[in-house]
Design an enzyme around this catalytic site. Structure first.
Site, PDB file in Angstrom:
ATOM      1  N   PHE A 137       0.848  -1.192   0.000  1.00  0.00           N
ATOM      2  CA  PHE A 137       0.000   0.000   0.000  1.00  0.00           C
ATOM      3  C   PHE A 137       0.885   1.244   0.000  1.00  0.00           C
ATOM      4  O   PHE A 137       1.922   1.267   0.659  1.00  0.00           O
ATOM      5  CB  PHE A 137      -0.930  -0.010   1.219  1.00  0.00           C
ATOM      6  CG  PHE A 137      -2.096   0.913   1.096  1.00  0.00           C
ATOM      7  CD1 PHE A 137      -3.155   0.603   0.266  1.00  0.00           C
ATOM      8  CD2 PHE A 137      -2.127   2.102   1.808  1.00  0.00           C
ATOM      9  CE1 PHE A 137      -4.239   1.457   0.150  1.00  0.00           C
ATOM     10  CE2 PHE A 137      -3.204   2.963   1.696  1.00  0.00           C
ATOM     11  CZ  PHE A 137      -4.262   2.651   0.866  1.00  0.00           C
ATOM     12  N   PHE A 194      -1.060  -3.287   7.974  1.00  0.00           N
ATOM     13  CA  PHE A 194      -1.765  -4.078   8.985  1.00  0.00           C
ATOM     14  C   PHE A 194      -1.404  -5.559   8.901  1.00  0.00           C
ATOM     15  O   PHE A 194      -1.417  -6.271   9.911  1.00  0.00           O
ATOM     16  CB  PHE A 194      -3.280  -3.887   8.830  1.00  0.00           C
ATOM     17  CG  PHE A 194      -4.066  -4.423   9.984  1.00  0.00           C
ATOM     18  CD1 PHE A 194      -4.094  -3.755  11.201  1.00  0.00           C
ATOM     19  CD2 PHE A 194      -4.784  -5.598   9.862  1.00  0.00           C
ATOM     20  CE1 PHE A 194      -4.819  -4.245  12.274  1.00  0.00           C
ATOM     21  CE2 PHE A 194      -5.513  -6.102  10.925  1.00  0.00           C
ATOM     22  CZ  PHE A 194      -5.531  -5.421  12.140  1.00  0.00           C
ATOM     23  N   LEU A 217       2.151   4.595   6.312  1.00  0.00           N
ATOM     24  CA  LEU A 217       0.821   4.973   6.783  1.00  0.00           C
ATOM     25  C   LEU A 217       0.724   6.494   6.728  1.00  0.00           C
ATOM     26  O   LEU A 217       1.544   7.191   7.329  1.00  0.00           O
ATOM     27  CB  LEU A 217       0.589   4.486   8.215  1.00  0.00           C
ATOM     28  CG  LEU A 217       0.584   2.967   8.391  1.00  0.00           C
ATOM     29  CD1 LEU A 217       0.596   2.595   9.864  1.00  0.00           C
ATOM     30  CD2 LEU A 217      -0.641   2.376   7.709  1.00  0.00           C
ATOM     31  N   GLU A 264      -8.498  11.710   7.265  1.00  0.00           N
ATOM     32  CA  GLU A 264      -9.447  12.533   8.011  1.00  0.00           C
ATOM     33  C   GLU A 264     -10.193  11.761   9.088  1.00  0.00           C
ATOM     34  O   GLU A 264     -10.944  12.354   9.856  1.00  0.00           O
ATOM     35  CB  GLU A 264     -10.431  13.174   7.033  1.00  0.00           C
ATOM     36  CG  GLU A 264      -9.742  14.138   6.076  1.00  0.00           C
ATOM     37  CD  GLU A 264     -10.709  14.783   5.110  1.00  0.00           C
ATOM     38  OE1 GLU A 264     -11.930  14.723   5.352  1.00  0.00           O
ATOM     39  OE2 GLU A 264     -10.243  15.344   4.114  1.00  0.00           O
ATOM     40  N   HIS A 270      -8.900   5.983  11.427  1.00  0.00           N
ATOM     41  CA  HIS A 270      -8.386   4.723  10.876  1.00  0.00           C
ATOM     42  C   HIS A 270      -6.859   4.648  10.978  1.00  0.00           C
ATOM     43  O   HIS A 270      -6.302   3.626  11.392  1.00  0.00           O
ATOM     44  CB  HIS A 270      -8.833   4.587   9.411  1.00  0.00           C
ATOM     45  CG  HIS A 270      -8.397   3.326   8.745  1.00  0.00           C
ATOM     46  ND1 HIS A 270      -8.999   2.110   8.990  1.00  0.00           N
ATOM     47  CD2 HIS A 270      -7.417   3.088   7.842  1.00  0.00           C
ATOM     48  CE1 HIS A 270      -8.401   1.179   8.262  1.00  0.00           C
ATOM     49  NE2 HIS A 270      -7.433   1.748   7.561  1.00  0.00           N
TER      50      HIS A 270
END
Length: 157
Positions: A22, A57, A82, A86, A89
């Protein structure tokens, strides 16, 4: 007085890099920094394993699975990115990834470095990936190698 201090030397050290996919361009830079540092430190291709997981994660779970296979590695570098959004999470993921990695490091008594960028925005993440300053993947690899060396010295005591 005796002083034990590890050295960032990769010769004959088995290391894994677990990298999240990611935020790929930034995450790839961390993995590359860790990999390049391993080879610059004298490591051989046969002693390095790179595992890619979907996101940060998944890093602790992948590490746990790898460690359940036995004494395959002397250190692990966890790389991921990461970026704060907003919602809350980001905090939940960052806290759980950091805690999971720390828990595994202590549970298995193995150096597992936290080269996961936690940044307020994309620009700050790029900076931590080496655009303006050190690459967190590279520094994580140096730390992992130093700790693996230190653990070896402690075992010989």
């Amino acid at each position: 007085m005796k002083l034990l201090k590890g050295l960032p030397v990769a010769k004959d050290v088995r290391v894994a890099i677990v990298g999240a996919c990611f935020n790929a361009p930034i995450a790839d830079r961390l993995v590359s920094g860790a990999r390049e540092t391993f080879f610059e430190s004298g490591g051989s291709p046969d002693s390095l394993t790179v595992v890619r997981v979907p996101g940060a994660f998944e890093i602790p779970c992948a590490i746990k699975k790898m460690l359940s296979k036995g004494n395959l590695f002397q250190a692990i570098v966890a790389c991921g990115v990461l970026i704060q959004g907003e919602t809350s999470h980001y905090e939940h993921i960052a806290d759980n990834v950091a805690a999971g990695i720390a828990r595994l490091s202590v549970e298995f008594c193995l150096p597992i470095t936290f080269s996961v960028i936690t940044a307020p925005n994309v620009e700050a993440a790029w900076e931590r990936a080496g655009i303006k300053g050190p690459n967190l993947g590279a520094s994580g690899m140096r730390t992992a190698l130093e700790m693996a060396s230190l653990f070896s010295l402690i075992e010989k005591e």
